[in-house]
Structure formats: structure tokens, C-alpha cells
Write a protein that holds these residues in place. Structure first.
Motif, PDB file in Angstrom:
ATOM      1  N   GLU A   1       0.819  -1.215   0.000  1.00 22.07           N
ATOM      2  CA  GLU A   1       0.000   0.000   0.000  1.00 22.07           C
ATOM      3  C   GLU A   1       0.850   1.260   0.000  1.00 22.07           C
ATOM      4  N   ALA A   2       1.948   1.229   0.762  1.00 19.92           N
ATOM      5  CA  ALA A   2       2.838   2.394   0.809  1.00 19.92           C
ATOM      6  C   ALA A   2       3.484   2.636  -0.548  1.00 19.92           C
TER       7      ALA A   2
ATOM      8  N   LEU B   1       2.220   1.893  -3.504  1.00 19.41           N
ATOM      9  CA  LEU B   1       1.211   2.451  -4.401  1.00 19.41           C
ATOM     10  C   LEU B   1       0.968   3.932  -4.100  1.00 19.41           C
ATOM     11  N   LYS B   2       0.970   4.265  -2.829  1.00 20.22           N
ATOM     12  CA  LYS B   2       0.765   5.662  -2.448  1.00 20.22           C
ATOM     13  C   LYS B   2       1.915   6.527  -2.942  1.00 20.22           C
ATOM     14  N   ALA B   3       3.152   6.021  -2.809  1.00 19.28           N
ATOM     15  CA  ALA B   3       4.320   6.771  -3.277  1.00 19.28           C
ATOM     16  C   ALA B   3       4.278   6.948  -4.796  1.00 19.28           C
TER      17      ALA B   3
ATOM     18  N   ALA C   1       1.619   7.013  -6.655  1.00 19.67           N
ATOM     19  CA  ALA C   1       0.541   7.957  -6.968  1.00 19.67           C
ATOM     20  C   ALA C   1       1.000   9.389  -6.782  1.00 19.67           C
ATOM     21  N   GLU C   2       1.805   9.636  -5.752  1.00 19.84           N
ATOM     22  CA  GLU C   2       2.313  10.994  -5.506  1.00 19.84           C
ATOM     23  C   GLU C   2       3.303  11.403  -6.579  1.00 19.84           C
TER      24      GLU C   2
ATOM     25  N   THR D   1      -3.909   9.660  -8.651  1.00 18.51           N
ATOM     26  CA  THR D   1      -4.469   9.118  -7.415  1.00 18.51           C
ATOM     27  C   THR D   1      -5.170   7.775  -7.624  1.00 18.51           C
TER      28      THR D   1
ATOM     29  N   THR E   1      -3.843   4.403  -6.047  1.00 22.03           N
ATOM     30  CA  THR E   1      -4.130   3.985  -4.675  1.00 22.03           C
ATOM     31  C   THR E   1      -5.373   3.119  -4.584  1.00 22.03           C
ATOM     32  N   SER E   2      -6.150   3.059  -5.664  1.00 22.12           N
ATOM     33  CA  SER E   2      -7.346   2.224  -5.665  1.00 22.12           C
ATOM     34  C   SER E   2      -7.031   0.769  -6.008  1.00 22.12           C
TER      35      SER E   2
END
Length: 260
Positions: A139-140, A142-144, A146-147, A152, A155-156
Motif C-alpha cells: 500500500e505504501a 502504491l501511495k508513493a 501515486a504521488e 491518485t 491507490t485504488s
């Protein structure tokens, strides 16, 4: 007395391992026929001592593994199966008649290594990939991503269905560098589907037209063939260095014909 006891223990252990080896050989031959392998797979009957399980005819778990299997374009698959709650009376396992094993539950999987995936991707032809690596994405991660990409929607993606594919390639006008793709995995009729969601070259975004070409190269369907023991594929995951297709089945009967 101590020496006699040690000798008896040694003889028991030797007899236990010998009987287990014989039983594993029988199961191996049966599994080769059941799975349709060219060679006998590796079989391990878990639990010690073996003889106490053999006397009851019930075995908690049996591990089966076969490597270097070729299926169509894939050349280095690994097949694994774990049999649980196995019912095989000692007279059946060690006797000369037909070998029949009843299995309460079986978990089977096929491991598709990065080398096989790389060969499939390179058949797309637009660019050539070298030293492909496969890694899961949490998850981390994917978040990185996305940033970095300002997307965004990354993150889904379910982290259990996310994979990072990294390889070295040469792009026109951009030279040689590392291409990194975050893709989403899906399972369709037992086939692994890889769909890119984010493409980076040397850590940077690519022009839209070039990114589309690279994404098409990384879009592929991988058919690993049937899972062992007619297990229905239900799960596709990424692990370090490979993709794994797995599933479970219950209340199986293995064998029934003589292995002589």
C-alpha cells in the motif's frame, strides 16, 4: 541399558525414515501420473514419527513439488501441491495392489518465474527487455507511486493484485535506462493478466506516445496451464521473482490403478 536403549532408538529412527522414504516414493509415482509429469516429483510426508501416522493410515500433510516444467511458451515453471488430511492405509501404500489416496484438501500452485515472463513480453516486439525483475507492491508503494505520477487512481489498486516489473531497455532518442512499470493483476479462466497502470523510464514519466508503446509491451496474458490435481485457480499474486497462480480443492481421490 543406555547403550541398548540408544541402539533401539537408532533402529527405530532408521526404520521410520526408511518406511517414510518408501511411502514417499509410492506417492511420488502416483502424483506423477495424476499431474501428468515426465518425472517423479519431490514428495515429503510431514510429521515424525512416520510409523505412528502409517499405523492409523492418516497423514496430516504431504508436500509435492516439481520444477523445470514446460507448458507451451513457458519453460521453467514450478508446480507445488500440499495435500492435507490424507487417508492412505499402510497396506495400500506399501502393498502391491492399486494405490489409492483420499485427500481432504489440496492446495496447488504454479510459479511463473521472471525469465518466462520476460520472454513473453519480448515477443511483443516494440522494445527488448533485459533482466526483468518482479516484485510485489504494498500500500505504501502504491501511495508513493501515486504521488510521483500525480495519479491518485493508483491507490485504488488492491495491493494483493499489484506488481512492479522492472527491466533494462533502450528507447529511441532516450537511450538505455531502467523501465519500471506498476501493473494490476487479474485472473481470467486460469490465465494471468498483466495490465500496466504506471510507466517510468529512469524514474521519470515518458511522453504520452512513448508511454503508450511501452505499456503495450508490458500488457500480456500468461497461461501457466492447469493447476495440479484439477485445482481451480482462484488467486494470482506477485512475489519476489515470480507470479504465482494458486487455488484449492477438497475431497479428492488420487490413483486407483496399479503403479506396478
Amino acid at each position: 541399558m543406555i547403550i541398548v536403549l540408544l541402539v533401539l532408538v537408532g533402529l527405530f529412527v532408521a526404520a521410520d525414515f526408511g518406511a517414510a522414504a518408501l511411502a514417499e516414493s509410492v506417492v511420488s509415482r502416483q502424483m506423477r501420473q495424476q499431474i501428468g509429469l515426465r518425472d517423479d516429483p519431490s514428495v515429503r510426508i510431514n510429521g515424525f514419527p512416520f510409523l505412528t501416522q502409517a499405523l492409523t493410515g492418516r497423514y496430516g500433510s504431504v508436500d509435492v513439488q516439481a520444477n523445470n516444467i514446460t507448458v507451451a511458451e513457458l519453460e521453467d515453471l514450478s508446480v507445488q501441491a500440499q495435500l492435507r488430511d490424507v487417508d492412505a492405509p499402510l497396506s495400500t501404500v506399501l502393498g502391491s495392489g492399486p494405490k489409492t489416496l483420499k485427500v481432504g484438501e489440496a492446495e496447488g500452485s504454479v510459479r511463473i518465474p521472471a525469465r518466462d515472463v520476460e520472454q513473453l513480453l519480448n515477443r511483443n516486439g516494440a522494445i527488448t527487455l533485459d533482466d526483468l525483475r518482479i516484485d510485489p507492491v504494498d500500500e505504501a508503494g502504491l501511495k508513493a507511486a501515486a504521488e510521483e505520477s500525480d495519479d491518485t487512481s493508483l491507490t485504488s489498486i488492491d495491493p494483493d493484485l499489484a506488481v512492479r516489473l522492472t527491466a533494462t531497455t533502450v528507447l529511441p532518442l532516450l537511450g538505455e535506462n531502467e523501465v519500471s512499470v506498476i501493473a494490476q493483476l487479474s485472473l481470467d479462466n486460469g490465465k494471468a493478466r498483466i495490465v500496466p497502470r504506471d510507466v517510468r523510464f529512469g524514474g521519470n514519466a515518458l511522453p504520452t506516445a512513448v508511454q503508450r508503446v511501452v505499456a503495450e509491451v508490458f500488457t500480456v496474458t500468461v497461461d501457466p496451464g492447469s493447476l495440479p490435481l484439477q485445482v481451480t485457480p482462484t488467486e494470482l499474486t506477485a512475489e519476489s521473482g515470480a507470479l504465482r497462480v494458486s487455488g484449492t480443492a477438497r475431497n479428492l481421490t488420487i490413483g486407483g490403478a496399479s503403479t506396478e
